[in-house]
Design a protein around this motif. Structure first.
Motif: not given
Length: 112
Positions: A100-105, A20-22, A41-47, A15-17
């Motif tokens: 905003v509270k994201a799914p996953g906490g 973040l994609e959407t 992301d397109e700027d080099g972030l690895l999450l 759900a969190a993934r």
């Protein structure tokens, strides 16, 4: 020096993934079952997202996604609102922003 990697523990990796994609344009690089995912992301972030049974971030903990202008902030807000998320409208605080509270906490700030 630029911060470009963060690992978040979440209660629901899928759900969190998808969230973040959407809403934030991240792309999934890899997943392992429903317990781990790596997004870029397109700027080099690895999450990285890792499954945890309890997520207890401090009350003020959040990650942020900077936008180029108020219109982009407003567009993300409307997209979330129209999709049924409980989110308060952007306001002028330390910048044009909303949370905003994201799914996953965990919590996300969107700002410009």
């Amino acid at each position: 020096m630029k911060l470009n990697h963060i690992n978040l523990t979440v209660t629901d990796v899928s759900a969190a993934r998808e969230f973040l994609e959407t809403y934030f344009g991240l792309q999934t690089k890899s997943t392992h079952d429903d317990s781990f995912a790596v997004l870029l992301d397109e700027d080099g972030l690895l999450l990285a997202l890792m499954k945890g049974t309890q997520v207890n971030y401090p009350k003020t903990f959040h990650i942020g996604f900077s936008q180029k202008n108020e219109e982009q902030v407003n567009d993300i807000y409307l997209h979330l609102k129209n999709d049924g998320f409980d989110v308060k409208p952007p306001k002028r605080a330390h910048r044009w922003t909303f949370y905003v509270k994201a799914p996953g906490g965990f919590t996300i700030e969107v700002f410009c």
